[in-house]
Design an enzyme around this catalytic site. Structure first.
Site, PDB file in Angstrom:
ATOM      1  N   GLU A  33       0.813  -1.218   0.000  1.00 32.48           N
ATOM      2  CA  GLU A  33       0.000   0.000   0.000  1.00 32.48           C
ATOM      3  C   GLU A  33       0.848   1.270   0.000  1.00 32.48           C
ATOM      4  OE1 GLU A  33      -3.864  -1.522   2.464  1.00 32.48           O
ATOM      5  OE2 GLU A  33      -2.088  -1.082   3.645  1.00 32.48           O
TER       6      GLU A  33
HETATM    7  C1  TNX Z   1      -4.414  -4.307   4.896  1.00 30.39           C
HETATM    8  S1  TNX Z   1      -2.540  -6.512   4.402  1.00 30.39           S
HETATM    9  C2  TNX Z   1      -3.141  -3.996   5.298  1.00 30.39           C
HETATM   10  C3  TNX Z   1      -2.899  -3.602   6.688  1.00 30.39           C
HETATM   11  C4  TNX Z   1      -4.172  -3.490   7.474  1.00 30.39           C
HETATM   12  C5  TNX Z   1      -5.085  -4.631   7.124  1.00 30.39           C
HETATM   13  C6  TNX Z   1      -6.341  -4.665   7.921  1.00 30.39           C
HETATM   14  C7  TNX Z   1      -1.620  -5.407   4.162  1.00 30.39           C
HETATM   15  C8  TNX Z   1      -0.403  -5.781   3.536  1.00 30.39           C
HETATM   16  N1  TNX Z   1      -2.015  -4.177   4.515  1.00 30.39           N
HETATM   17  O1  TNX Z   1      -2.167  -2.388   6.738  1.00 30.39           O
HETATM   18  O2  TNX Z   1      -3.853  -3.520   8.829  1.00 30.39           O
HETATM   19  O3  TNX Z   1      -5.413  -4.560   5.769  1.00 30.39           O
HETATM   20  O4  TNX Z   1      -7.086  -5.798   7.625  1.00 30.39           O
END
Ligand code: TNX
Length: 514
Positions: A309
């Site tokens: 992300e």
């Molecule tokens: C996605 S999974 C994220 C996390 C959040 C999570 C909550 C991922 C690599 N990134 O930053 O905590 O969703 O479900």
């Protein structure tokens, strides 16, 4: 009248074993344990000494004097390494229980430890203080299906104490997991002391989601966790998330920001707004220092660098950044792991991609690159069990026990050839979780599904059967003093146990946010 060593009460050992071993030959008789049962092993081997002590603490010391006088008593439990068999995986083991002897053999201490976990699930009744205990005579041979059976704990969104982390290690090691991935840094907190950049923990570790006081692990704390895990044959995988998810670091050291100004500490739960400055030299100095210190404290071969992300980092910058970090991890002698987004960069053999969603990019899986499967819709332990569930998130849907069970890492994504699948990992993100009770409630019983899928070559494909097995396993969860969710999909009533775990107490303000 029964003969010595006969019993009409032989039970079906497959009714509650989790994970199911690869092969079981059930005998016809029972043997009893006694407080005088001896554990025999090569005392010059510290690994074996630990396993013997563990077996004593978790089983023999709980045994009372046998009550059924017509059963034979196990005199000795032999723990033996059989290093000659090089072909099988380290974690394989064989376990034989006959009238007077239990023999547990494996090519490595890890295999013996896995075998001990199976042995701990065989006694009837379930070990409680000073009870007579009987065991079914049997021969078990077992070997894991996947090399990587992991759990991830997010200690960044909320800080959890060293003893909380040890409790998680204790619990997951009961079910033959062999990796614990610690998500040590994120926007809301930096949880590991870095001596060359002390403000990371001091400032970046000072808070957490919701605005309460945070916390961090000193290097001694971290080392204690690593060695506690190692004793239980669990590799700690430390994650330093970058270039996004870095607000806590950016608030600690303004020079890491693109504009040189420190942002406020962040205590909400949005994602994707922070990025390390990609073109400043100091950023790479920072990363080298952090990874060098962590690598030196971590005996396991992996450094997880996050990479997810990174919505505030330009695509071309992102790829170059990941490749540069990959060079740094390689120079430290470690394999780089990153969330699936890193597959857009040029990866080297040995690097590992962790799949999590169909909502983010997934590049071609390159030669020599392996994949850990953590699909959010099936394996995210922070997803609510159902819509009215008090804890957790729901962005990837609801995840009840049956959903956690009905998938397979090998065919979940057609684009990844099965030989590239290293195994599975179930992440527990902690935006909504504050206590160990809450962690346990999200972990269990879903963790049992990942144990079965990840370990068993003889896994049930059928939730009817597996759901029954979970229900039968309930008393064993009780003996672990576990706060588990009594899912309505499971019949927990087999023995009419009293005392239900309740949903842990929550702070009102957190509950309202989701
Ligand atoms: C996605 S999974 C994220 C996390 C959040 C999570 C909550 C991922 C690599 N990134 O930053 O905590 O969703 O479900």
């Amino acid at each position: 009248m029964t003969e010595k060593n006969q019993s009409s009460a032989v039970y079906d050992i497959t009714r509650d074993l989790i994970p199911m071993p690869a092969s079981i030959q059930a005998g016809q008789f029972l043997s009893s344990l006694s407080p005088a049962t001896q554990i025999q092993f090569d005392e010059s081997d510290a690994n074996l000494a630990f396993i013997a002590k563990y077996l004593d603490e978790n089983l023999i010391s709980l045994v009372g004097v046998p009550s059924e006088k017509d059963l034979t008593t196990v005199q000795n439990i032999h723990l033996a390494l059989n290093r000659t068999s090089t072909k099988i995986l380290d974690e394989a083991y064989s376990l034989k229980i006959d009238e007077t002897t239990i023999t547990l053999t494996a090519p490595s201490p890890a295999g013996l430890f896995m075998g001990v976990q199976t042995l701990l699930q065989l006694p009837r009744p379930f070990p409680r203080n000073r009870h007579p205990i009987v065991l079914p005579q049997c021969k078990i041979y077992d070997i894991p299906r996947f090399e990587w059976r992991g759990v991830m704990l997010d200690v960044a969104r909320h800080y959890f104490s060293v003893s909380d982390v040890k409790r998680v290690i204790d619990l997951i090691s009961r079910y033959k997991f062999n990796h614990l991935h610690l998500h040590l840094t994120d926007d809301q907190g930096w949880r590991i002391e870095i001596k060359s950049w002390p403000k990371l923990a001091e400032i970046g570790g000072s808070t957490q989601v919701g605005g309460d006081l945070g916390g961090f692990y000193t290097q001694e704390d971290y080392t204690e966790i690593v060695s506690y895990a190692l004793d239980r044959h669990i590799i700690i995988v430390p994650e330093i998330d970058m270039p996004g998810h870095t607000n806590a670091a950016l608030a600690s050291y303004p020079e890491l920001n693109p504009d040189g100004k420190p942002p406020e500490l962040y205590t909400g739960i949005e994602v994707g707004f922070s990025s390390l400055s990609i073109d400043k030299e100091i950023t790479y100095q920072f990363i080298s220092d952090v990874l060098r210190e962590i690598a030196a404290l971590t005996p396991g071969p992996y450094l997880h660098i996050g990479g997810d992300e990174a919505k505030s980092t330009k695509q071309a910058d992102y790829k170059a950044f990941i490749e540069q970090i990959q060079n740094i991890t390689a120079s430290l002698g470690k394999q780089m792991i990153g969330w699936q987004e890193i597959s857009q960069a040029q990866l080297i053999p040995g690097s590992i991609v962790q799949y999590w969603t169909d909502e983010a990019d997934l590049g071609q899986i390159q030669e020599g690159v392996k994949v850990i499967m953590s699909p959010a819709r099936r394996a995210y332990l922070d997803m609510k069990y159902h819509p009215d569930f008090d804890l957790g998130l729901n962005w990837a849907g609801y995840l009840n026990v049956q959903d956690a069970f009905e998938w397979d890492p090998v065919n979940y994504l057609e684009s990844i050839p099965f030989q590239n699948i290293l195994g599975l990992e179930a992440p527990l993100w902690s935006e909504t979780l504050e206590t160990i009770d809450e962690i346990e409630y999200m972990l269990f019983p879903r963790l049992l599904c990942y144990s079965e899928i990840g370990w068993s070559r003889n896994a049930s494909q059928d939730f009817q059967e597996f759901g029954k097995r979970i229900g039968n396993h309930g008393p064993r969860l009780d003996t672990l003093d576990l706060n588990y969710y009594r899912s309505e999909l499971i019949n927990w009533d087999n023995d009419k146990r009293a005392g239900n775990a309740s949903i842990p107490r929550r702070r009102q303000d957190l509950r309202l946010r989701f």
